[in-house]
Motif scaffolding. Structure first.
Motif, mmCIF file in Angstrom:
data_model
loop_
_atom_site.group_PDB
_atom_site.id
_atom_site.type_symbol
_atom_site.label_atom_id
_atom_site.label_comp_id
_atom_site.label_asym_id
_atom_site.label_seq_id
_atom_site.Cartn_x
_atom_site.Cartn_y
_atom_site.Cartn_z
ATOM 1 N N SER A 278 -2.148 36.617 131.328
ATOM 2 C CA SER A 278 -1.475 35.569 130.570
ATOM 3 C C SER A 278 -1.060 34.412 131.466
ATOM 4 C CB SER A 278 -0.253 36.140 129.843
ATOM 5 O OG SER A 278 0.336 35.181 129.003
ATOM 6 N N HIS A 284 -3.313 36.135 125.427
ATOM 7 C CA HIS A 284 -2.220 36.977 124.946
ATOM 8 C C HIS A 284 -2.450 38.424 125.377
ATOM 9 C CE1 HIS A 284 -1.626 33.480 122.310
ATOM 10 N NE2 HIS A 284 -0.401 33.913 122.143
ATOM 11 N N PRO A 292 3.891 37.381 126.972
ATOM 12 C CA PRO A 292 2.989 36.338 127.472
ATOM 13 C C PRO A 292 3.725 35.448 128.467
ATOM 14 C CG PRO A 292 3.000 36.444 125.058
ATOM 15 C CD PRO A 292 4.155 37.265 125.533
ATOM 16 N N VAL A 296 2.421 30.197 127.160
ATOM 17 C CA VAL A 296 1.814 30.802 125.969
ATOM 18 C C VAL A 296 2.886 31.062 124.905
ATOM 19 C CG1 VAL A 296 0.586 32.827 125.079
ATOM 20 C CG2 VAL A 296 -0.113 31.796 127.252
ATOM 21 N N GLN A 297 4.061 31.511 125.331
ATOM 22 C CA GLN A 297 5.152 31.737 124.381
ATOM 23 C C GLN A 297 5.581 30.440 123.700
ATOM 24 O OE1 GLN A 297 8.426 34.484 125.429
ATOM 25 N NE2 GLN A 297 7.327 34.880 127.339
ATOM 26 N N GLU A 301 5.062 32.330 118.062
ATOM 27 C CA GLU A 301 4.518 33.598 117.604
ATOM 28 C C GLU A 301 3.661 33.362 116.366
ATOM 29 O OE1 GLU A 301 7.622 36.391 116.956
ATOM 30 O OE2 GLU A 301 8.257 36.431 119.060
#
Length: 330
Positions: A278, A284, A292, A296-297, A301
């Protein structure tokens, strides 16, 4: 990190080595292998390739030195299975780490990371797409002349079409493909990043693309302006969920260093490697509980399509046939 020096002659087992054939790029997997060697003392030899690994394995037969195969997309993983080039992965730790829907039903391949097939939208001309936006909406006439995509025959798109068939049937999927083609701003071409570039240049307003490319573009000075021009959207949030594919691993049929290979596969499904994937490639993690990267977060979600990947893979041939019938790339 050796590249190819051991890939000649008869495959000899070595106490502290494991041999990997990889479609994954060196910058991504070498840090993982270095960490594995640090923890286990097992040296990782790697052959990197862009194509032809299945053919190479087939030609080498029982004399192949390959222990582990790393690749992306379930089409390539199932191709290895169909050609009889792999063997079951019977590792309790792997079964615990990776949910069954991301493993072959006979464990002949195992997913390592998730790659969401998102929709990029122009910040200026479109903004974020509605919460109920679905893949079917790409065929809506309001988007006529406003969508860009790479070839329909690319594995990433074939997988999406196969998922649509599995979810909605061939007739509905063919109608969708015809509507999507009618909305294209140009003939399918380039890669996922090229479509985002086209949005930034005003050639189109929406594009299909894997989520991790946003991270790659944001961290590339030559491409950051493209990324800054779009939003990443996850379709299907009020329906089936966003389609995901995987990067994955398989155990070579004649692995001469099978025990070492099993240790490496178990490591790749564990916490350390899952988080590193990640951080380095913005994918993911598959293992439940592994967070992550912060970037990425920050994309939010999203609900993932619950359809098992082997069920999607069963429709790959149908997907290619439909793409040919509607002449998607012409």
């Amino acid at each position: 990190m050796l590249v190819a020096s051991f890939f000649t002659g008869y495959a000899q087992a070595a106490d502290k080595e494991v041999n990997v054939y990889s479609y994954r790029q060196p910058f991504l997997v070498e840090p993982l292998f270095d960490k594995f060697t640090e923890q286990t003392g097992i040296k990782v030899n790697v052959l990197f390739a862009k194509k032809g690994l299945a053919e190479r394995l087939a030609s080498e037969g029982e004399y192949s030195p390959a222990d582990v195969i790393l690749t992306v997309d379930i089409s390539r993983l199932t191709n290895l299975v169909d050609k009889g080039l792999v063997q079951p992965i019977d590792i309790a730790e792997v079964d615990e780490n990776i949910p069954a829907k991301y493993r072959d039903k006979e464990n002949q391949w195992v997913g390592l990371t998730l790659r969401a097939r998102g929709v990029y939208s122009s910040r200026d001309r479109v903004g974020r797409l509605p919460a109920d936006f679905d893949y079917f909406d790409l065929a809506d006439p309001q988007w006529k002349g406003r969508i860009c995509t790479r070839s329909g025959k690319h594995p990433y798109n074939v997988s999406l079409v196969a998922a649509m068939i599995a979810e909605h049937g061939e007739a509905a999927t063919k109608t969708w493909l015809e509507g999507l083609k009618a909305n294209l701003a140009r003939k399918p071409q380039g890669n996922d990043r090229a479509q985002v570039k086209a949005i930034s240049e005003g050639l189109c307003d929406l594009s299909l693309g894997n989520s991790y490319y946003l991270g790659k573009m944001l961290n590339d000075e030559s491409q950051k302006a493209w990324a800054d021009a779009v939003y990443l959207n996850f379709p299907g949030q009020q329906a089936q969920g966003t389609h995901v594919n995987v990067s994955g691993v398989a155990l070579a049929k004649y692995a001469p260093n099978k025990a070492n290979a099993e240790q490496l596969i178990a490591f790749l499904t564990g916490d350390v490697a899952q988080h590193m994937y990640s951080e380095v490639n913005y994918e993911h993690p598959i293992k439940v509980g592994v967070q992550p990267s912060e970037l990425v977060q920050s994309w939010g979600e999203f609900k993932i399509d619950s359809l098992p990947l082997p069920q999607i893979a069963a429709h790959y041939g149908d997907a290619i046939r439909l793409l040919d019938e509607v002449q998607f790339d012409l």
